[in-house]
Each structure stands twice: as structure tokens, then as C-alpha cells.
Design a protein around this motif. Structure first.
Motif, PDB file in Angstrom:
ATOM      1  N   LEU A   6      -7.186 -11.358  -1.310  1.00 47.21           N
ATOM      2  CA  LEU A   6      -7.707 -12.467  -0.582  1.00 47.21           C
ATOM      3  C   LEU A   6      -7.765 -12.453   0.985  1.00 47.21           C
ATOM      4  N   LEU A   7      -6.633 -11.824   1.611  1.00 44.17           N
ATOM      5  CA  LEU A   7      -6.600 -12.015   3.096  1.00 44.17           C
ATOM      6  C   LEU A   7      -7.456 -10.920   3.668  1.00 44.17           C
ATOM      7  N   SER A   8      -7.790  -9.910   2.771  1.00 45.16           N
ATOM      8  CA  SER A   8      -8.850  -8.999   3.354  1.00 45.16           C
ATOM      9  C   SER A   8     -10.230  -9.695   3.449  1.00 45.16           C
ATOM     10  N   GLN A  10     -13.242  -0.193 -17.895  1.00 47.72           N
ATOM     11  CA  GLN A  10     -12.954   0.959 -16.711  1.00 47.72           C
ATOM     12  C   GLN A  10     -13.711   0.825 -15.461  1.00 47.72           C
ATOM     13  N   VAL A  11     -14.209  -0.304 -15.051  1.00 45.67           N
ATOM     14  CA  VAL A  11     -14.907  -0.189 -13.821  1.00 45.67           C
ATOM     15  C   VAL A  11     -13.886  -0.784 -12.877  1.00 45.67           C
ATOM     16  N   GLN A  12     -13.704  -0.151 -11.544  1.00 44.44           N
ATOM     17  CA  GLN A  12     -13.055  -0.516 -10.718  1.00 44.44           C
ATOM     18  C   GLN A  12     -13.458  -1.877  -9.994  1.00 44.44           C
ATOM     19  N   VAL A  13     -12.109  -2.740  -9.514  1.00 41.00           N
ATOM     20  CA  VAL A  13     -12.517  -3.937  -9.187  1.00 41.00           C
ATOM     21  C   VAL A  13     -12.304  -3.892  -7.643  1.00 41.00           C
ATOM     22  N   HIS A  14     -12.977  -4.702  -6.960  1.00 47.51           N
ATOM     23  CA  HIS A  14     -12.982  -4.696  -5.397  1.00 47.51           C
ATOM     24  C   HIS A  14     -12.151  -5.916  -4.961  1.00 47.51           C
ATOM     25  N   ASP A  15     -12.018  -6.171  -3.741  1.00 45.47           N
ATOM     26  CA  ASP A  15     -11.343  -7.524  -3.073  1.00 45.47           C
ATOM     27  C   ASP A  15     -12.270  -8.608  -3.590  1.00 45.47           C
ATOM     28  N   ALA A  16     -13.463  -8.404  -3.474  1.00 50.17           N
ATOM     29  CA  ALA A  16     -14.390  -9.616  -3.888  1.00 50.17           C
ATOM     30  C   ALA A  16     -14.290  -9.858  -5.418  1.00 50.17           C
ATOM     31  N   ASP A  17     -14.068  -9.114  -6.127  1.00 49.99           N
ATOM     32  CA  ASP A  17     -13.844  -9.057  -7.635  1.00 49.99           C
ATOM     33  C   ASP A  17     -12.464  -9.902  -7.814  1.00 49.99           C
ATOM     34  N   VAL A  18     -11.575  -9.739  -6.993  1.00 53.67           N
ATOM     35  CA  VAL A  18     -10.199 -10.269  -7.116  1.00 53.67           C
ATOM     36  C   VAL A  18     -10.647 -11.802  -6.986  1.00 53.67           C
ATOM     37  N   LEU A  19     -11.352 -12.219  -5.952  1.00 59.13           N
ATOM     38  CA  LEU A  19     -11.724 -13.530  -5.598  1.00 59.13           C
ATOM     39  C   LEU A  19     -12.313 -13.981  -7.012  1.00 59.13           C
ATOM     40  N   VAL A  50      -9.170  -1.829  -4.504  1.00 64.16           N
ATOM     41  CA  VAL A  50      -8.901  -3.151  -3.583  1.00 64.16           C
ATOM     42  C   VAL A  50      -8.349  -2.771  -2.468  1.00 64.16           C
ATOM     43  N   LEU A  51      -8.774  -3.195  -1.397  1.00 61.18           N
ATOM     44  CA  LEU A  51      -8.454  -2.698  -0.082  1.00 61.18           C
ATOM     45  C   LEU A  51      -7.001  -3.404   0.652  1.00 61.18           C
ATOM     46  N   GLY A  52      -7.449  -4.758   0.349  1.00 55.21           N
ATOM     47  CA  GLY A  52      -6.390  -5.595   1.068  1.00 55.21           C
ATOM     48  C   GLY A  52      -4.919  -5.389   0.823  1.00 55.21           C
ATOM     49  N   ASP A  53      -4.833  -5.219  -0.749  1.00 52.75           N
ATOM     50  CA  ASP A  53      -3.366  -4.909  -1.217  1.00 52.75           C
ATOM     51  C   ASP A  53      -2.787  -3.258  -1.268  1.00 52.75           C
ATOM     52  N   GLY A  54      -3.909  -2.273  -0.827  1.00 55.79           N
ATOM     53  CA  GLY A  54      -3.295  -1.174  -0.982  1.00 55.79           C
ATOM     54  C   GLY A  54      -4.211   0.075  -0.760  1.00 55.79           C
ATOM     55  N   GLY A  55      -5.130  -0.196  -0.267  1.00 54.70           N
ATOM     56  CA  GLY A  55      -6.342   0.705  -0.195  1.00 54.70           C
ATOM     57  C   GLY A  55      -6.230   1.758   0.965  1.00 54.70           C
ATOM     58  N   ILE A  56      -5.628   1.803   1.981  1.00 54.44           N
ATOM     59  CA  ILE A  56      -5.595   2.672   3.020  1.00 54.44           C
ATOM     60  C   ILE A  56      -5.078   3.920   2.687  1.00 54.44           C
ATOM     61  N   TYR A  57      -5.625   4.846   3.383  1.00 57.54           N
ATOM     62  CA  TYR A  57      -5.093   6.362   3.489  1.00 57.54           C
ATOM     63  C   TYR A  57      -4.813   6.699   4.736  1.00 57.54           C
ATOM     64  N   SER A  58      -3.510   7.282   4.882  1.00 56.08           N
ATOM     65  CA  SER A  58      -3.217   7.555   6.359  1.00 56.08           C
ATOM     66  C   SER A  58      -2.206   8.790   6.082  1.00 56.08           C
ATOM     67  N   SER A  59      -1.869   9.322   7.295  1.00 62.06           N
ATOM     68  CA  SER A  59      -0.915  10.470   7.345  1.00 62.06           C
ATOM     69  C   SER A  59       0.209  10.172   8.407  1.00 62.06           C
ATOM     70  N   ILE A  60       1.441  10.925   8.124  1.00 62.32           N
ATOM     71  CA  ILE A  60       2.575  10.708   9.027  1.00 62.32           C
ATOM     72  C   ILE A  60       2.325  10.978  10.508  1.00 62.32           C
ATOM     73  N   ASP A  61       1.244  11.688  10.789  1.00 55.76           N
ATOM     74  CA  ASP A  61       0.865  12.038  12.302  1.00 55.76           C
ATOM     75  C   ASP A  61       0.063  10.509  12.791  1.00 55.76           C
ATOM     76  N   ASP A  62      -0.770   9.882  11.896  1.00 54.10           N
ATOM     77  CA  ASP A  62      -1.309   8.680  12.494  1.00 54.10           C
ATOM     78  C   ASP A  62      -0.315   7.641  12.359  1.00 54.10           C
ATOM     79  N   LEU A  63       0.691   7.549  11.258  1.00 53.72           N
ATOM     80  CA  LEU A  63       1.557   6.413  11.319  1.00 53.72           C
ATOM     81  C   LEU A  63       2.529   6.630  12.449  1.00 53.72           C
ATOM     82  N   ALA A  64       2.752   7.733  13.141  1.00 51.23           N
ATOM     83  CA  ALA A  64       3.604   7.696  14.314  1.00 51.23           C
ATOM     84  C   ALA A  64       2.891   6.959  15.272  1.00 51.23           C
ATOM     85  N   ARG A  65       1.684   6.706  15.379  1.00 47.41           N
ATOM     86  CA  ARG A  65       0.814   6.222  16.417  1.00 47.41           C
ATOM     87  C   ARG A  65       0.973   4.624  16.125  1.00 47.41           C
TER      88      ARG A  65
END
Length: 332
Positions: free
Chosen positions: A160-162, A125-134, A225-240
Motif C-alpha cells: 500500500l505504501l508504494s 498462477q497469475v502474479q499479483v501486483h501492488d494494485a491487486d493487493v489493494l 509486488v514492488l513495495g514489499d520486495g520487488g527491487i533488484y540490486s547489487s553489492i556495488d549499488d548498495l554501497a552507494r
């Protein structure tokens, strides 16, 4: 006013299932860089009855991949790496089977690397991180196919790209994104979320419809895991972000064109893949699906129209919805 009002009414009708005391959505339609629809529906958090708004930050899931690709392209512009570098130049602990894999293969899902989700401990049940993917891939001295010979969508590749971004820049991946993309573009609410390190302002929580009701399903073992999907954003920021894809304030024109040029066919005959973007004819798009969230960005660069739909529920996929909205906007 009338045409925009009519467009707004059409979008409201399409989004009616997201309205009320249910997990919601935020919708943005940009034309010539201006928002002609900027609207939110339903709730960002059912427990507190917090309404969704244009500044609500949703977990982007695989819509994050375009930011990972942009990070690599920025470092290529800096002369810190080359797209044809062997991945093992940066991540030398990968097994021999990965010797022929290049950064370009990772960007285009043509590496053949094993899916990390398939070799995780299903009991953990432990979350993996990008380094764990490697670390997981270090145990897999095999690929699905000869690197560069085929296409298979790969979250492993983007994780791996991250890590390559970190090695080439000397910065944590989340910090690189902040310093080189989010802050320069004024995306002040956008974050590569790390529990215990960062917070998500105006956060939407993810939900799934289970046993006849909406239940919070915000995180899974792969959500960190950040590189494949870990970003949070809003429609206002995505307009930028969208605005920066039309000029050279962030990426040079040759980098943008490389990202938006088909590099490989995919398993859908109508879709090709660039660097972090799916390409259907002249349309650039990417969806994102993760536990509790379904999102899509669809860009029509020649018409200078973009549609973004972010939702904090597990169903339905909003790509068809975004295309319907785009149909209204392009006709309007």
C-alpha cells in the motif's frame, strides 16, 4: 594489506558453501565507506554457468522495504504527504476497518491489516501486483488488532505504501524510485523490476534445493509486488545507498533519524522496528526472504561498518553469516 587479506580469508572460509557450480552469493564489507571485502561466489545463473560478480543484481525481497520507506520520507520532505495521514486519504477504497490506519502504521507494521498472501486465490498462477493487493484488501473489512496497538509484520502495508507514493507523486512507483533515489545516487543497475516493462541487467536467478539438486525457483505469484520486495540490486549499488545514509544527499538528517529510531517492539524481544529497518541495539539491519533468494544488510553506524550478503538460493538465511563476517571486520 595484511589485515584486509586476513579478513578476506576469513570471509572466504565462511562463504565456502556458496563457491563452485552452485547458486552463489555476493558479499560486501564497508569500513569508513571503503570496500575492504568485495567478493562474489558461485553462479548467478546455473543454466548459462554465469558467475556471480559484484555487479550481479539479486532480488532484494524485503530489503526493498527501506527504499519504500525512504520514498515516503522523501514525499514527506516535499510536503506532499504527512506520516500521520489516514491511509484512506490516499486509498479511499479501503474498507471501514482501515479508517484508523495511518501511513506511520504502515511503515512500522502496526496497522493490523490482513496479510494479502492469506486471501489470495491459492489455485491462481497469475502474479499479483501492488494494485491487486489493494483490491484484495478492499474485500477484508477487518484488522488483526486495533491499528497502532500491536506489531505484526505486514507485506500488505508496504504494498500500500508504494501505491501511496504513486498517488502523492503522480509517478509510477518504479519511476519514482529511479528518478528520486537510484539515479541521483548512481545506482545504475538497480531497478524495481516489472516484467515486460523493465529488464534486470546482470541478473541472478533464484534457486531452491529440491529432490537432491538445485532447481530454478525464481518467481512466485507474489514476486511482482514492488513495495514489499520487488527491487533488484547489487553489492556495488548498495554501497552507494549505504553512503547516502550517512549524509543528507538524499534524506534530511531528521528523516534518517526517524527511520533509524525504534518505533515499535516486534515479536523478537531483541529487535525493534523503525521505518523499513530492524533495530537491535545500535545495529540497523533488514533481511529479505523470497522464493530463491535470501539477503541481508547489517549496518553498524557508530563503527562505520556495513556488511551486505546477497544470495540466489532459498537456504540458509544469511543474517547469522553476516554477523560472523561483521565480527571479523570489527575485530580486524
Amino acid at each position: 594489506m595484511k589485515p584486509h587479506a586476513t579478513l578476506q580469508e576469513g570471509v572466504d572460509a565462511l562463504m565456502r558453501d556458496y563457491d563452485g557450480q552452485v547458486p552463489g552469493a555476493s558479499v560486501l564489507v564497508l569500513r569508513d565507506g571503503k570496500p575492504v571485502v568485495r567478493r562474489s561466489y558461485g553462479l548467478a545463473d546455473l543454466a548459462s554457468a554465469t558467475a556471480a560478480s559484484p555487479v550481479t543484481n539479486y532480488r532484494l525481497a524485503s530489503v526493498s522495504k527501506q527504499f519504500t520507506a525512504a520514498s515516503i520520507l522523501l514525499l514527506a520532505q516535499d510536503g506532499r504527504l504527512r506520516l500521520d495521514d489516514p491511509v484512506r486519504r490516499w486509498l479511499p477504497t479501503l474498507p471501514d476497518a482501515a479508517a484508523a490506519v495511518t501511513i506511520r502504521h504502515l511503515l512500522t507494521h502496526t496497522s493490523g491489516l490482513v496479510d494479502y498472501e492469506d486471501v489470495m486465490d491459492p489455485a491462481s498462477q497469475v502474479q499479483v501486483h501492488d494494485a491487486d493487493v489493494l483490491h484484495l484488501l478492499e474485500t477484508q473489512d477487518r484488522t488483526y488488532f486495533t491499528p497502532g496497538s500491536d506489531y505484526r509484520y505486514s507485506n500488505s502495508g508496504y504494498a500500500l505504501l508504494s501505491l501511496i507514493v504513486e498517488r502523492a507523486s503522480g509517478q509510477r512507483y518504479a519511476r519514482f524510485l529511479h528518478d528520486r533515489i537510484f539515479q541521483p545516487l548512481g545506482m545504475d543497475g538497480t531497478v524495481a523490476y516489472e516484467a515486460g516493462v523493465s529488464e534486470v541487467a546482470h541478473r541472478a536467478y533464484g534457486y531452491s534445493f529440491e529432490q537432491g539438486r538445485w532447481q530454478r525457483t525464481d518467481q512466485s505469484t507474489t514476486s511482482a509486488v514492488l513495495g514489499d520486495g520487488g527491487i533488484y540490486s547489487s553489492i556495488d549499488d548498495l554501497a552507494r545507498w549505504d553512503a547516502a545514509l550517512y549524509d543528507e544527499r538524499l534524506l534530511r538528517n531528521e528523516s534518517l533519524q526517524a527511520a533509524f529510531t525504534p518505533a515499535t517492539k516486534t515479536d523478537d524481544p531483541d529487535v525493534q522496528y523503525g521505518y523499513g529497518w530492524r533495530i537491535t541495539g545500535e545495529t540497523l539491519w533488514h533481511s529479505g526472504e523470497t522464493i530463491g533468494f535470501r539477503n541481508v544488510i547489517v549496518r553498524y553506524p557508530k563503527q562505520h561498518v556495513t556488511v551486505i550478503v546477497l544470495t540466489n538460493r532459498d537456504d540458509p538465511e544469511p543474517y547469522a553469516l553476516a554477523k560472523q563476517i561483521a565480527g571479523l571486520a570489527l575485530k580486524d
